[in-house]
Design a protein around this motif. Sequence first.
Motif, PDB file in Angstrom:
ATOM      1  N   SER A 228       0.850  -1.185   0.000  1.00 55.65           N
ATOM      2  CA  SER A 228       0.000   0.000   0.000  1.00 55.65           C
ATOM      3  C   SER A 228       0.889   1.239   0.000  1.00 55.65           C
ATOM      4  N   GLN A 229       0.539   2.215  -0.836  1.00 54.19           N
ATOM      5  CA  GLN A 229       1.341   3.438  -0.894  1.00 54.19           C
ATOM      6  C   GLN A 229       0.509   4.590  -1.457  1.00 54.19           C
ATOM      7  N   VAL A 230       0.333   5.646  -0.673  1.00 44.94           N
ATOM      8  CA  VAL A 230      -0.389   6.820  -1.163  1.00 44.94           C
ATOM      9  C   VAL A 230       0.515   7.594  -2.118  1.00 44.94           C
ATOM     10  N   PRO A 231      -0.052   8.402  -3.015  1.00 44.42           N
ATOM     11  CA  PRO A 231       0.779   9.235  -3.903  1.00 44.42           C
ATOM     12  C   PRO A 231       1.689  10.150  -3.097  1.00 44.42           C
ATOM     13  N   ASP A 232       2.886  10.393  -3.604  1.00 42.51           N
ATOM     14  CA  ASP A 232       3.823  11.264  -2.903  1.00 42.51           C
ATOM     15  C   ASP A 232       3.941  12.636  -3.555  1.00 42.51           C
ATOM     16  N   ALA A 233       3.118  12.916  -4.563  1.00 45.33           N
ATOM     17  CA  ALA A 233       3.095  14.243  -5.191  1.00 45.33           C
ATOM     18  C   ALA A 233       1.711  14.465  -5.789  1.00 45.33           C
ATOM     19  N   GLY A 234       1.378  15.728  -5.993  1.00 45.39           N
ATOM     20  CA  GLY A 234       0.085  16.056  -6.576  1.00 45.39           C
ATOM     21  C   GLY A 234      -1.006  16.135  -5.529  1.00 45.39           C
ATOM     22  N   MET A 235      -2.227  15.818  -5.916  1.00 50.74           N
ATOM     23  CA  MET A 235      -3.386  15.942  -5.044  1.00 50.74           C
ATOM     24  C   MET A 235      -3.349  14.889  -3.930  1.00 50.74           C
ATOM     25  N   PRO A 236      -3.541  15.290  -2.671  1.00 55.15           N
ATOM     26  CA  PRO A 236      -3.576  14.305  -1.576  1.00 55.15           C
ATOM     27  C   PRO A 236      -4.709  13.307  -1.777  1.00 55.15           C
ATOM     28  N   TYR A 237      -4.493  12.139  -1.223  1.00 55.30           N
ATOM     29  CA  TYR A 237      -5.427  11.004  -1.365  1.00 55.30           C
ATOM     30  C   TYR A 237      -6.858  11.408  -1.010  1.00 55.30           C
ATOM     31  N   ARG A 238      -7.038  12.069   0.121  1.00 51.12           N
ATOM     32  CA  ARG A 238      -8.382  12.437   0.567  1.00 51.12           C
ATOM     33  C   ARG A 238      -9.043  13.398  -0.409  1.00 51.12           C
ATOM     34  N   GLU A 239      -8.270  14.328  -0.955  1.00 50.35           N
ATOM     35  CA  GLU A 239      -8.830  15.292  -1.902  1.00 50.35           C
ATOM     36  C   GLU A 239      -9.222  14.625  -3.223  1.00 50.35           C
ATOM     37  N   ILE A 240      -8.522  13.553  -3.587  1.00 49.70           N
ATOM     38  CA  ILE A 240      -8.895  12.801  -4.799  1.00 49.70           C
ATOM     39  C   ILE A 240     -10.308  12.248  -4.647  1.00 49.70           C
ATOM     40  N   VAL A 241     -10.592  11.706  -3.476  1.00 51.34           N
ATOM     41  CA  VAL A 241     -11.927  11.159  -3.223  1.00 51.34           C
ATOM     42  C   VAL A 241     -12.963  12.277  -3.208  1.00 51.34           C
ATOM     43  N   GLU A 242     -12.619  13.411  -2.599  1.00 51.03           N
ATOM     44  CA  GLU A 242     -13.552  14.537  -2.540  1.00 51.03           C
ATOM     45  C   GLU A 242     -13.897  15.055  -3.939  1.00 51.03           C
ATOM     46  N   ASP A 286       1.951   8.147 -12.939  1.00 54.65           N
ATOM     47  CA  ASP A 286       1.000   9.245 -12.829  1.00 54.65           C
ATOM     48  C   ASP A 286      -0.433   8.732 -12.783  1.00 54.65           C
ATOM     49  N   MET A 287      -1.247   9.390 -11.974  1.00 51.53           N
ATOM     50  CA  MET A 287      -2.699   9.224 -12.031  1.00 51.53           C
ATOM     51  C   MET A 287      -3.251  10.436 -12.769  1.00 51.53           C
ATOM     52  N   LYS A 288      -4.100  10.201 -13.783  1.00 46.86           N
ATOM     53  CA  LYS A 288      -4.660  11.298 -14.555  1.00 46.86           C
ATOM     54  C   LYS A 288      -6.173  11.148 -14.690  1.00 46.86           C
ATOM     55  N   TYR A 289      -6.805  12.282 -14.927  1.00 48.87           N
ATOM     56  CA  TYR A 289      -8.250  12.297 -15.178  1.00 48.87           C
ATOM     57  C   TYR A 289      -8.465  12.517 -16.663  1.00 48.87           C
ATOM     58  N   SER A 300       0.856  11.529  -8.366  1.00 47.29           N
ATOM     59  CA  SER A 300       1.886  10.628  -8.886  1.00 47.29           C
ATOM     60  C   SER A 300       2.681   9.986  -7.759  1.00 47.29           C
ATOM     61  N   TRP A 301       3.353   8.903  -8.132  1.00 49.52           N
ATOM     62  CA  TRP A 301       4.290   8.196  -7.273  1.00 49.52           C
ATOM     63  C   TRP A 301       5.637   8.156  -7.992  1.00 49.52           C
ATOM     64  N   THR A 302       6.732   8.346  -7.284  1.00 51.69           N
ATOM     65  CA  THR A 302       8.038   8.102  -7.890  1.00 51.69           C
ATOM     66  C   THR A 302       8.250   6.588  -7.963  1.00 51.69           C
ATOM     67  N   MET A 303       8.729   6.114  -9.104  1.00 50.92           N
ATOM     68  CA  MET A 303       8.952   4.678  -9.241  1.00 50.92           C
ATOM     69  C   MET A 303      10.001   4.192  -8.248  1.00 50.92           C
ATOM     70  N   LYS A 304      10.953   5.050  -7.902  1.00 48.22           N
ATOM     71  CA  LYS A 304      11.962   4.664  -6.914  1.00 48.22           C
ATOM     72  C   LYS A 304      11.296   4.289  -5.594  1.00 48.22           C
ATOM     73  N   LEU A 305      10.281   5.083  -5.185  1.00 43.65           N
ATOM     74  CA  LEU A 305       9.562   4.794  -3.944  1.00 43.65           C
ATOM     75  C   LEU A 305       8.794   3.479  -4.051  1.00 43.65           C
TER      76      LEU A 305
END
Length: 398
Positions: A228-242, A286-289, A300-305
């Motif tokens: 499990s890993q939340v995105p480390d850049a861009g819109m926070p997880y909770r705001e994505i759901v909102e 990247d997650m995109k709409y 987005s997530w860095t692939m290194k992470l």
Amino acid sequence: MLSMSDTPVENFATIFAKLNTPVAFLVPTPTGYKKSIMDAVAPVRDLLSESKVHDFQTQSQGPENKHVVPAFFVHSDRVVETQASLYRPITKSGDPRIWFYDLKKYCQPCNLLALTVIDGAIYVFNLSDTFVADSLVKHDYAYNILSSGDNSSLIEQQLLELIRQINAAGPQRSITPGDPGVGDTLEHALGIQRNNSKNPDYMGIELKTTRLTRNGKLRTPTRSTLFSQVPDAGMPYREIVEKYGKMQVPRGSSDARLQLYETFRVSRPNAYGLVLEVNENDDRLDMKYQDGDKRSYVASWTMKLLKERLRTKHPETFWVGATSEMIDGVEYFRYVRVMHTKNPNASLLAPLIEADKVTLDLAAHFNVDGKWRDHGVLFKMNKNDFPLLFSEPEEFIF
């Protein structure tokens, strides 16, 4: 880049995973092939840096700073010596480039090239060449270049024997109601204290436990969570759901809630209009709409992470399957199956995401009273595809 390949990468992932060989993939574009230029995309840069062959980050721009390293083209019965030119041009921002001398004699545009490093030299496998491909698949010359031995684990044998003993003792009464019970009960029987640590559970071995049956009925196979890993850049997880969630009535309820329970993949947008993209140049997922033909960046997530999470979570894992039955209103488990994996080949993670073999589940909602409920951002994979990622999965049935 891999979308241009004339050969599916997943056809060969099993081989590299089995041998635990770090690998990066290149696909010469028609334009790049003609100009003798290929972008050294992030997986290639990582491979060269981690194998201490070359670090593009410390390289200055210009032809005078070009670095040439030994390389070999692998054929079905021989290797041909060549050289790789690694450089950053003066133009633009000096995007890293790679080119192999005499590459045009070895491949065609859109061929799938696998790169690995052996003793400081880059070995190139043209996976679109049927002779090279057969040599790998049939464990002939090309395969032998990659092959290496592996040592069995005493801890693995010890844990396997303990689970056998738990199985022989008969059904185990669940110590926790609901879904967590299957894992909590096994850990309790093994003497493991429950915790929320991201570290492996048993002396370096991760335990992942699932129900094979519920109330005596066979369950539909589900994808297994890798990590499990939340995105480390861009819109926070909770705001994505909102922003992108929908008002829906969950099963067994009469009240609608704002939720986002969905699978994300590269090949197509999901019901929420969200889609994944592997950004190789920036080494990101990247997650995109998607709205019509246009896509906008969400997070987005860095692939290194992500690679590090995979390595940390699954250096060695027992995926344990249990049958379930209700006795006097209490659930009991019998642990009947173990799939053992180790040595995940993290260099294959991005290609497998791009091939939809590794997908993402987002599971969260706001209750009617506004309280946030988060089940995680889960990277998942079907167990049948484990050989694409892990070195020699082995199954034990009790």
